[in-house]
Every structure is written in structure tokens, then in C-alpha cells.
Design an enzyme around this catalytic site. Structure first.
Site, PDB file in Angstrom:
ATOM      1  N   LYS A  17       0.843  -1.198   0.000  1.00 34.96           N
ATOM      2  CA  LYS A  17       0.000   0.000   0.000  1.00 34.96           C
ATOM      3  C   LYS A  17       0.879   1.249   0.000  1.00 34.96           C
ATOM      4  CE  LYS A  17      -2.355   1.652   3.659  1.00 34.96           C
ATOM      5  NZ  LYS A  17      -2.343   3.127   3.652  1.00 34.96           N
ATOM      6  N   ASP A  23      -3.417   4.289  -1.797  1.00 32.84           N
ATOM      7  CA  ASP A  23      -4.362   4.726  -0.759  1.00 32.84           C
ATOM      8  C   ASP A  23      -4.263   6.233  -0.546  1.00 32.84           C
ATOM      9  OD1 ASP A  23      -6.204   4.585   1.314  1.00 32.84           O
ATOM     10  OD2 ASP A  23      -4.696   4.078   2.822  1.00 32.84           O
ATOM     11  N   LYS A  28      -7.090   8.135  -0.779  1.00 35.48           N
ATOM     12  CA  LYS A  28      -8.415   8.499  -0.241  1.00 35.48           C
ATOM     13  C   LYS A  28      -8.959   9.763  -0.887  1.00 35.48           C
ATOM     14  CE  LYS A  28      -7.409   6.468   4.298  1.00 35.48           C
ATOM     15  NZ  LYS A  28      -5.954   6.237   4.172  1.00 35.48           N
ATOM     16  N   ASP A  62     -13.124  14.856  -3.212  1.00 40.94           N
ATOM     17  CA  ASP A  62     -13.146  16.180  -3.833  1.00 40.94           C
ATOM     18  C   ASP A  62     -14.404  16.242  -4.698  1.00 40.94           C
ATOM     19  OD1 ASP A  62     -12.310  18.668  -5.024  1.00 40.94           O
ATOM     20  OD2 ASP A  62     -10.228  18.112  -4.626  1.00 40.94           O
ATOM     21  N   ILE A  63     -14.521  17.279  -5.517  1.00 43.56           N
ATOM     22  CA  ILE A  63     -15.705  17.348  -6.378  1.00 43.56           C
ATOM     23  C   ILE A  63     -15.627  16.209  -7.403  1.00 43.56           C
ATOM     24  CG2 ILE A  63     -16.113  19.823  -6.049  1.00 43.56           C
ATOM     25  CD1 ILE A  63     -14.738  20.282  -8.785  1.00 43.56           C
ATOM     26  N   THR A 112     -12.982  16.322 -10.303  1.00 44.12           N
ATOM     27  CA  THR A 112     -11.576  16.202  -9.889  1.00 44.12           C
ATOM     28  C   THR A 112     -11.241  14.758  -9.535  1.00 44.12           C
ATOM     29  OG1 THR A 112     -11.675  18.456  -9.074  1.00 44.12           O
ATOM     30  CG2 THR A 112      -9.880  17.107  -8.231  1.00 44.12           C
ATOM     31  N   THR A 124     -10.518   4.345  10.791  1.00 48.85           N
ATOM     32  CA  THR A 124     -10.420   3.485  11.988  1.00 48.85           C
ATOM     33  C   THR A 124      -9.832   4.230  13.191  1.00 48.85           C
ATOM     34  OG1 THR A 124      -8.460   2.609  10.903  1.00 48.85           O
ATOM     35  CG2 THR A 124     -10.369   1.192  10.934  1.00 48.85           C
ATOM     36  N   ARG A 172      -3.677  -5.384  14.773  1.00 41.11           N
ATOM     37  CA  ARG A 172      -2.563  -5.411  15.718  1.00 41.11           C
ATOM     38  C   ARG A 172      -2.287  -6.859  16.119  1.00 41.11           C
ATOM     39  NH1 ARG A 172      -1.645  -1.566  13.603  1.00 41.11           N
ATOM     40  NH2 ARG A 172      -1.664   0.576  14.289  1.00 41.11           N
ATOM     41  N   ARG A 174       2.571  -0.155  10.723  1.00 41.20           N
ATOM     42  CA  ARG A 174       3.587   0.004  11.761  1.00 41.20           C
ATOM     43  C   ARG A 174       4.010  -1.269  12.493  1.00 41.20           C
ATOM     44  NH1 ARG A 174       0.403   5.045  14.056  1.00 41.20           N
ATOM     45  NH2 ARG A 174      -1.221   3.699  13.204  1.00 41.20           N
TER      46      ARG A 174
END
Ligand code: C5P
Length: 240
Positions: free
Chosen positions: A33, A60, A62, A65-66, A69, A124, A185, A220
Site C-alpha cells: 500500500k 491509498d 483516499k 473532492d468534487i 476532480t 479506523t 494489531r 507500523r
């Protein structure tokens, strides 16, 4: 091993660091990703690097916008040859539909494989209190369900959601809807105390797969681990 289910978040500072991570993990991980940090720093070079090493990319960024775009950005994401990219369901029906139409059109015109388009419902890192603070008074699960149904009706392939919401989404959107879950996790492994963990709705890899997630996004806990390969192997064992 279920390596097809694992998406490794390359949340690192530079192309060379990303390359190092891909080299360490590419025998075990096939989808990487690329998010805001790496793409803002390195741009399409990062996507090309993963492709050259035989991996697939979940871009990713995300988009929110309009409609025009987002549709234009979707065309470029499709041309980059990514496997999957994300947009925000809160951008609304028209934005989602126009995005999907642009992807289909571009992949046919340019003869590239059509990427999956998935929507983020509620991040999240947001819990009930934060949602309420934002002026949204609904129950978080109801909000996620509502946005997931909108994404499905707009023709998107799936959704990014917390592991806690997987069951609800499966119920309302069916078995073919792709569910990608961050907020994972591994058991007994915490990320270094120095870094504040912002994931508020999380589960272990095994739990998330049991709930019915198609893909797990993990960043992470692997990237910051002393031994990333060993950590990934532990996760794959857990979900196999
Ligand atoms: O480091 P960690 O395992 O928390 O990484 C989770 C990744 O998933 C991050 O790259 C984050 O941007 C992404 N993500 C998320 N929540 C969403 C959508 C994406 O945490 N709703």
C-alpha cells in the site's frame, strides 16, 4: 500461506526505505500500500518501483473532492496500473459513480487491467466520541452500514472498514463485496511505546479474517518491527 490477504502499508519516508522494505518482504507479501506520505514525497516512482519488483499496489490516497476532480485522478490511477485505490464514501454518490465510470472507460481505452475502487467509510482512528464531536450523532456502526450501502449502489468494488464492522458490512452488502481492514494489531506485539497508536478500533489478524475480511492492511507493527520478515511470517501463520 495466505499471503494474498495481506497488504503491507509502505508508510516510510523515502523511496530507498520503501525499496528496502519491499526487498525484505517480497517473498511473503505481494500487495503493497502506497499512501499519502510516500506518494507525496516520491510520486509515481514509488508505484513503479513496486511494479518492477513484481508486486501489486494499493494506492491509498483516499480521494475526496468534487466529482470531476476525483474522476480525473481516477483516470491517472488507472493509467498507473495499480491493483486497487481508495476514495471517501463521504464524497457522495455522484463522486463515487463518476470515479467508477472513469476507471472502466480508461481501462478499456488504454487496455490496462481495471483497478478495484474501494471506499473509506469512517477512518479506523475515529471512535464514537470523535464522531459525535464532529456533529454526527448516529451510532458508528449505522453510519458505516449506510456508507457501505451507498458505495455498493454506486458500483464500487468494496470498502475499507474497521475489523469490528466487517460482520455488519457482510450482512448488508453481500459476500462478493471486498472488505479491506486496517486497524490490525498482531497478538502480543505492540508498536514501540514512543509512537502513539492512533488505531482505536482494532483486532488481531486471525480475528479480522474470522470476521470475514478479504484483505488486512498492516503498517507500523511490521515496518517498525526489529525483524519485519519474522513479524510478517508470524502474521501469515496466524491467518493460515
Ligand atoms: O500502521 P497501521 O497498521 O495502523 O497502518 C494502517 C494503514 O491503513 C495506514 O496506512 C492508514 O493510512 C491506513 N488506513 C487506516 N484506516 C482507514 C483507511 C486506511 O488506518 N480507514
Amino acid at each position: 500461506m495466505n499471503s494474498e490477504k495481506l497488504i503491507l502499508a509502505l508508510d516510510v519516508e523515502s523511496l530507498s526505505e520503501a525499496e528496502r522494505m519491499v526487498d525484505i518482504l517480497k517473498e511473503r507479501v505481494s500487495i503493497f500500500k502506497i499512501g499519502l506520505q510516500l506518494f507525496t514525497k516520491e510520486g509515481p516512482k514509488a508505484v513503479n518501483m513496486v511494479h518492477q519488483k513484481g508486486g501489486r499496489v494499493f494506492l491509498d490516497l483516499k480521494y475526496h473532492d468534487i466529482p470531476n476532480t476525483v474522476a480525473k485522478a481516477a483516470i491517472e490511477a488507472t493509467r498507473l496500473g495499480v491493483f486497487m485505490f481508495s476514495i471517501h464514501a463521504l464524497g457522495g454518490d455522484e463522486m463515487m459513480k463518476r470515479c467508477k465510470d472513469s476507471v472502466v472507460e480508461t481501462s478499456l481505452k488504454d487496455n490496462v487491467k481495471r483497478p478495484m475502487v474501494i471506499a473509506v467509510t469512517i477512518l479506523t482512528s475515529i471512535d464514537q466520541k470523535t464522531l459525535n464531536d464532529l456533529g454526527m450523532k448516529e451510532n458508528i456502526k449505522d453510519k458505516v452500514r449506510h456508507l457501505s450501502e451507498k458505495a455498493l449502489r454506486s458500483g464500487l468494488d468494496g470498502i475499507v472498514a474497521s475489523p469490528e464492522e466487517v460482520k455488519t458490512i457482510r450482512e448488508c452488502c453481500g459476500k462478493d463485496f471486498i472488505i479491506v481492514t486496517p486497524g490490525i494489531r498482531p497478538e502480543g506485539k505492540s508498536i514501540p511505546d514512543l509512537i502513539k497508536d492512533d488505531q482505536k478500533r482494532f483486532m488481531t489478524p486471525k480475528e479480522a479474517i474470522r470476521e470475514g475480511a478479504n484483505y488486512l492492511v498492516i503498517g507500523r507493527p511490521v515496518v517498525l518491527a526489529e525483524d519485519p520478515l519474522k513479524t510478517v511470517e508470524g502474521i501469515l501463520k496466524d491467518i493460515s
